[in-house]
Scaffold this motif. Structure first.
Motif, short mmCIF file in Angstrom:
data_model
loop_
_atom_site.label_atom_id
_atom_site.label_comp_id
_atom_site.label_asym_id
_atom_site.label_seq_id
_atom_site.Cartn_x
_atom_site.Cartn_y
_atom_site.Cartn_z
N MET A 1 0.63 -1.04 -0.12
CA MET A 1 0.15 -0.05 0.15
C MET A 1 0.88 1.21 0.04
O MET A 1 0.50 2.20 -0.67
N TYR B 1 -6.68 5.84 -3.58
CA TYR B 1 -5.50 4.61 -2.95
C TYR B 1 -6.50 3.47 -2.61
O TYR B 1 -6.03 2.47 -2.87
N ASP C 1 -6.00 0.10 -4.58
CA ASP C 1 -5.80 -1.20 -3.67
C ASP C 1 -6.53 -2.60 -3.99
O ASP C 1 -6.27 -3.61 -4.06
N TYR D 1 -5.56 -4.06 -7.06
CA TYR D 1 -4.30 -4.42 -7.39
C TYR D 1 -3.93 -5.86 -7.69
O TYR D 1 -3.10 -6.02 -8.51
#
Length: 348
Positions: A1, A237, A241, A244
């Motif tokens: 992260m 973010y 994530d 991802y």
């Protein structure tokens, strides 16, 4: 992260983009094999053209470059190496390398030829005998993606230079008898709105693929797209994530396809059928045949196959040929529909 948060500006994840499958496939195939010749994306305003192009650049694995080299030279591949680096190798000088993100270069509409190609400092060359070169956008784009928004509004002369560099992989700058050349291998991506004018047919033909995108009509899908975008804007973010693993999966598929590409084969009879389709459609020249063969191989490699089959060709051929058909002003049939009709007759 934490690694994700180090990015200067978060980029919308490629795998989070809903719909526009044609555009996404064309971009992925050009990344697998840049020799396909780039993508022209034509479509309505606000359909996510720029978002998708930035997302594919962000998704790509980092590349190894020679440190302090303005051309992103490859340390081993002669085709993407500057003459200066070649000299260092010949002189047995050890090169230091580093890994960087794939360059993503935007060409602004008002750009000049000097801004695009770079400039030679004549004064320095005459007084000090040194070839001093101020690199342009083509140098920065080597081994990356060069994106031209509203390419149909760009000066034809600049489009010519872009397409020549994309085809040859080199850019040459000459001034007062002094000449400098450098590698300029990039995936050329152009986008535009057909309402603002079409590209000249001879320029359009030089783009490997042509994706057409339309505004999504299905209300539930539109809501899905709006919600996805809102989620990203609220907390980029968290969204990055969330995707991802999917991003990583696609990245690995692209890497595997790049390695596999040279081993993929097309049966001779299938090559004949591709050329038969181009012939029936009166496609000028052989560029259509070459690009279709390349794209079919890239698509087969992307699916981890060793040989191209009929379905692979059917999936990519419209993208490769629709912009190469001769335009008839009285024709009411869409060029993509024309291609599909002939394909279904020949490929059975």
């Amino acid at each position: 992260m934490n690694k994700i948060k180090n990015q200067a500006r978060p980029v919308f994840p490629f795998t989070a983009i809903i719909g526009q499958e044609e555009m996404k496939l064309a971009l992925v195939l050009n990344v697998i094999d840049p020799k396909i010749g780039g993508v022209m994306i034509m479509g309505d305003r606000g359909t996510g053209k720029s978002t998708t192009i930035r997302a594919i650049a962000d998704l790509l694995p980092e590349i190894e470059v020679v440190s302090d080299d303005i051309f992103n030279s490859h340390p081993y591949d002669y085709d993407t190496m500057s003459d200066f680096v070649k000299q260092q190798i010949e002189n047995k000088i050890d090169l230091t390398t580093q890994f960087v993100k794939v360059p993503m270069v935007d060409l602004p509409l008002g750009a000049t030829e000097d801004r695009l190609c770079g400039t030679i400092d004549i004064e320095k060359a005459l007084n000090e005998g040194i070839k001093s070169f101020e690199p342009g956008l083509l140098a920065k784009a080597n081994r990356g993606i060069l994106y031209v928004d509203e390419v149909n509004l760009l000066d034809d002369h600049l489009v010519d230079i872009l397409l020549d560099s994309a085809a040859s992989g080199w850019n040459t700058v000459e001034r007062e008898g002094i000449s400098i050349r450098h590698p300029a291998r990039f995936v050329l991506v152009g986008s535009g709105n057909p309402e603002e004018g079409e590209l000249r047919p001879q320029l359009l033909d030089r783009f490997g693929m042509h994706a057409e995108i339309r505004t999504v009509k299905d209300p539930s899908l539109r809501v899905q797209i709006v919600e996805q975008r809102t989620k990203f804007d609220q907390d980029p973010y968290l969204c990055i994530d969330e995707f991802y693993d999917k991003q990583n999966e696609l990245k690995q598929s692209i890497l595997l396809a790049q390695k596999k590409l040279t081993h993929v084969v097309i049966d001779y009879d299938l090559k004949v059928k591709i050329s038969q389709i181009c012939s029936i459609l009166n496609v000028d020249g052989l560029r259509g045949d070459i690009v279709t063969n390349r794209a079919a191989k890239a698509f087969a490699a992307y699916q981890n196959k060793d040989e191209v089959d009929i379905d692979d060709v059917k999936t990519i051929i419209t993208l490769c040929l629709r912009h190469r058909l001769r335009k008839d002003p009285l024709d009411t049939i869409d060029s993509g529909t024309k291609v599909s009709k002939v394909v279904n007759e020949v490929l059975v």
